[in-house]
Each structure stands twice: as structure tokens, then as C-alpha cells.
Design an enzyme around this catalytic site. Sequence first.
Site, PDB file in Angstrom:
ATOM      1  N   ASP A   1       0.856  -1.191   0.000  1.00 26.40           N
ATOM      2  CA  ASP A   1       0.000   0.000   0.000  1.00 26.40           C
ATOM      3  C   ASP A   1       0.891   1.239   0.000  1.00 26.40           C
ATOM      4  OD1 ASP A   1      -1.550   2.260   1.113  1.00 26.40           O
ATOM      5  OD2 ASP A   1      -3.136   0.779   1.388  1.00 26.40           O
TER       6      ASP A   1
ATOM      7  N   ASP B   1      -2.478   2.660  -6.257  1.00 24.33           N
ATOM      8  CA  ASP B   1      -1.577   2.667  -5.106  1.00 24.33           C
ATOM      9  C   ASP B   1      -1.661   1.404  -4.250  1.00 24.33           C
ATOM     10  OD1 ASP B   1      -4.069   3.125  -4.082  1.00 24.33           O
ATOM     11  OD2 ASP B   1      -3.550   4.937  -2.965  1.00 24.33           O
ATOM     12  N   GLU B   2      -2.111   0.304  -4.848  1.00 24.72           N
ATOM     13  CA  GLU B   2      -2.211  -0.958  -4.112  1.00 24.72           C
ATOM     14  C   GLU B   2      -1.900  -2.130  -5.037  1.00 24.72           C
ATOM     15  OE1 GLU B   2      -5.747  -0.185  -0.856  1.00 24.72           O
ATOM     16  OE2 GLU B   2      -6.311  -0.773  -2.894  1.00 24.72           O
TER      17      GLU B   2
END
Length: 349
Positions: free
Chosen positions: A7, A105-106
Site C-alpha cells: 500500500d 496505489d495498491e
Amino acid sequence: MIVLFVDFDYFFAQVEEILNPSLKGKPVVVCVYSGRTKDSGAVATSNYEARKLGIKAGMPIIKAKEIGKDAVFLPMRKEVYQQVSRRVMNIISGYGDKLEIASIDEAYLDITRRVKDFDEAKELARKLKAEVLEKERLRVTVGIGPNKVVAKIIADMNKPDGLGIIYPEEVKDFLYNLDISKVPGVGKITEEILRKVGINRLGDVINKSGELVNLVGKSKANYLLSLANNTYHDPVESREITHRGRYVTLPENTRDLNRILPSLKRSIEEAYSKVDGIPMEIYVVAIMEDLDIVSKGKSFKFGVSQDRALSVAQELLNKILESDKRKLRRVGVRLGKITKSSTLEDFLH
């Protein structure tokens, strides 16, 4: 199976700090401006200094400015964030055999063949974090678990810039006692429904299995039960983001179908213009007047054409309006599982 979940901490705001070091230590708020008025729109993300003030994602910009009078408010620069994301994902991919990009973003990473046990996985995760920090100056949180969901949960519990691990022998008790609000995929509305019938921990769903389908639907019921019984084993799949979406701000908050449909049609046209293939899923996403998000979706065996999409979207929008009495602020569509049609006959079926 050994899975890492990575993350990128407060990603948009962190990128802005990296590009402008003078922002470090200040409350930074990255916003999506709707264009209605100067301060119309919502917070996309904020750094931890801003979060300490009470500013959080989804909050109206005007309210965030009241809370954070000294905060720095910046417009979202998606192209910049996408460039950074691609570089970081490239680094991450070198540490495992399968990379599943969940969002900008993951990401999930299958490292089963790269390490002999979970202790070695922890060392590999430390190296990954260090390389991302060295090459991109970006701090990330990593969760390690025997499946994707556990890895994500433990990452969420160790933000920011953390590293969390759940060993296989700990998983059963960990999941059984997990607060229902911590389960990925359980939003506010689902949480309220479950708590009303006494489901406060994930393990509570086992004793309510008979009524769970009626409460949350078959798909989510099966998901929750598989987690609670520690039988969830969905694999990491090598893929990038396979959905496209477009959202439009309405001229004013409304429940009037005739006022919403032109914006819905526009969002469909723009979403399909970005698609290279056939979407097998379509979702209508409504951002309500209080910035809560409600969505309804439908899957198709052979895909859904643009011509058919409007009638399907209108049907889904009606379901949202019937089940929720709030006014809509924004509306849009998300097209999922985009694939190539094998034959014209299949597509027209």
C-alpha cells in the site's frame, strides 16, 4: 501461499511532498475539484498531519478548509501519480512471480516460490520497502499473509510506513475475532446491516450463515463465510487494472431521473471511448449529497455493448434511487473485466 500486499501510504499527498519538500510537515490535502464553484468538490487524500486535524478522503473541500485553515490544498494531478505508480509497480514486480495491481496505489504479490517461509518473506518485504524508498523516495506499507485478504488487513493495521505479518497458525483466531468493520469489502451500509443482527466480529457470521444470504447477497455471504472458516484461497492473478470509469458532477444535487440521465449517458460515452475490448461488467456509481458512495452492478456472460449500456445503467440507477432516499451529487459508470470478444456471434448473443 505467501502473499504481500503493498500500500502506497497517502499516495497522492506523499508524491506532492516528494516533488516539493517544503510541504513536509505541513497538512497537505489533495482535492478533486468539481468545477461548480471555487471550492466545490471533495478531498481525494490527505497526509497524516491533515488527518490529525480531522480531514479525510471524501470530505467536502469547503468543510476541509474550515477545519484546516493552514493546510495546503492542491488539485489532483493524476498523470503525475500514474507515472510514479508505474515505476513503483515495476520495482515490486521484481520481488515475486505474480503481480496483481488492485489500484493506482495498491498491489498484491505472490512470493510463494521466492521464499522458504514467512520469516524469509519478512526479510524480502524489508528489502522491497528499502528499494522503493531509495529509488522513488516513497514510503509504503507491506502486509504479509497466507492469502490476499489477510495480507491487506494486516497492512491496513500497520500504516503508515509499516510492515505487518500474520503467520498461518495465527490466521484462524485472527480472522474469527476481527471486528466486522475491518473486513475488506464491508462498507458502512453492510456493517450496519450486520451489526443489527448481532454480527460484530467476523466469526459471528458462522452462526448466522442461514440468514446471511438474505442480508448481504449470495456473493458477499460466501466471501464472509470463507474468510470466517479460513477457507478463502483466491490466487494472486497477474494483471493490471481491468476497469474503466467516468464520473460526472450533476448541475445540482437531485433525485430527478430526467436530470440525472443526461450525465449518466455522457459518462457511458466517455467510459466506452477509453475501452479497448468488451466490458463483461457494468456498475453505476452514485456519489450522494453527503459524499457517501453507493453502487450497483451487473455481469454479462458475453459482454455489454455501448448501445445496451444505457438501458442497463438506467435499470441500475433506478435500484439505487429505490433503495436510498438521498440526493445524488455525482454519477458515473465503471466498466469491468474488459476482454476481447472471441467471436461476433458470442458478442451479439
